[in-house]
Design a protein around this motif. Structure first.
Motif, short mmCIF file in Angstrom:
data_model
loop_
_atom_site.label_atom_id
_atom_site.label_comp_id
_atom_site.label_asym_id
_atom_site.label_seq_id
_atom_site.Cartn_x
_atom_site.Cartn_y
_atom_site.Cartn_z
N MET A 1 0.83 -1.20 0.00
CA MET A 1 0.00 0.00 0.00
C MET A 1 0.86 1.24 0.00
O MET A 1 1.74 1.38 0.83
CB MET A 1 -0.87 0.00 1.27
CG MET A 1 -2.20 -0.68 1.03
SD MET A 1 -3.14 -0.83 2.55
CE MET A 1 -3.16 -2.62 2.64
N VAL A 2 0.62 2.13 -0.91
CA VAL A 2 1.51 3.28 -1.05
C VAL A 2 0.88 4.60 -0.64
O VAL A 2 1.57 5.59 -0.52
CB VAL A 2 2.01 3.41 -2.51
CG1 VAL A 2 2.75 2.15 -2.91
CG2 VAL A 2 0.88 3.69 -3.47
N GLU A 3 -0.42 4.63 -0.44
CA GLU A 3 -1.06 5.94 -0.22
C GLU A 3 -2.40 5.75 0.47
O GLU A 3 -3.21 4.94 0.02
CB GLU A 3 -1.27 6.58 -1.58
CG GLU A 3 -1.93 7.93 -1.57
CD GLU A 3 -2.34 8.34 -2.99
OE1 GLU A 3 -2.69 9.50 -3.16
OE2 GLU A 3 -2.32 7.49 -3.89
N THR A 4 -2.64 6.44 1.54
CA THR A 4 -3.97 6.45 2.15
C THR A 4 -4.38 7.88 2.43
O THR A 4 -3.58 8.69 2.87
CB THR A 4 -3.99 5.64 3.46
OG1 THR A 4 -3.58 4.31 3.19
CG2 THR A 4 -5.39 5.60 4.05
#
Lengths: 148, 148, 148
Positions: free
Chosen positions: B1-4
């Protein structure tokens, strides 16, 4: 119907997952999705999962006996055989067009319910990325949570 | 996961698209959907597309080589042949029941992610209306955007 | 495109439906879904329906002639026959693996548009639970409405 609840809906969360596949086969992603839901803090709503490719699929299926996935692979391989001389599209090899057919017969995107801060999957449901190409690929998923 | 990312979600937009099909075949609707997303002003969220018919499909598939659609049509025609004597439902002709089977094996509705004010389709993904009836039909789509 | 409308989106409603199936076959659930939408008070948005099982399906198909469902059942029974000796997974009998295959070829979850406080289904569209196991089962659906 056993329960109805209404409340304000004010949050969305997005994320991207990159997955390296070793070639044709299944990779369970239920754990990654549950972790994303947990991080979002959303308790009730939906989580949408979108695969940005046309030669792999998203799959919800039985998560206990690996023979289920083995049988699914055998079934779909027989239905859309690699190297069928009927295919016109074969630029990238004998598994190219079958991968697109498999994608069309299954799913490129799924929406899952969130309840109590977790995906409300059934006991025997697992979410999988199904790689249809025989060689390794990099696959990208876009995740969107909408809820409260 | 790279971005939230989490933010308030306050907008929905709806629209209806009417499409005239010339009979069996594919019509790309990615452009119409992108235009609807643009007009909505929504930057992050999802766009739901619903086909109000049971003898046509919505399809996400490879958008570069027309042979992919040609092979998909050949594949599904062989799987659910027109005029198969096994069909009981044939009120509207030899392509009537095959159209319902094709609809069930593919999709009547799809949800697409919106990022940066555009549908986040993969490079090779196109969204198509797949007409299964051999004669021209008028098809109606209900579009719903939820996002911020 | 004939209509675009933007407004604030502040409500969600959830519910659970339990359905007892008498074994393989179709049960229409359009009425139950319409009732849930009515109770929610939501006028515009989407209703997501999720089946927590991997041996039954959700189906949108023609709702007028029962022969359509009869032909769908015959078609899929021939495509994934009960008791095929090729299956490795047969713990629960000859209909076990075919049920998973049928589930994968159709849908476990669907999203439907809400307009004017009702599901905007086409005239000939019905929503069905398709039981794939031959014996009776208890099936659970999670419903989520997002809209305003």
């Amino acid at each position: 119907m056993v329960e109805t609840k209404t409340e304000s809906l004010v949050n969305s969360s997005i994320s991207t997952i990159e997955i390296s596949t070793p070639g044709r086969g299944f990779q369970e992603i239920s754990g990654e999705l549950q972790e994303f839901v947990r991080q979002s803090g959303v308790k009730i709503g939906v989580c949408h999962v979108f695969l940005r490719h046309t030669s792999a699929s998203l799959l919800i299926t039985e998560n206990a006996d690996p023979d289920v996935r083995r049988d699914l692979e055998n079934f779909i391989s027989a239905l859309a055989p690699d190297g069928d001389p009927a295919y016109f599209h074969r630029m990238e090899g004998p598994d190219d067009m079958p991968a697109h057919i498999r994608s069309v017969l299954t799913c490129s995107e799924i929406t899952l319910p969130i309840r109590g801060g977790r995906l409300a999957l059934g006991t025997w449901q697992g979410v999988y990325l199904w790689e249809h190409r025989t060689r390794p690929h990099q696959r990208r998923l876009e995740l969107t949570i909408i809820g409260s």
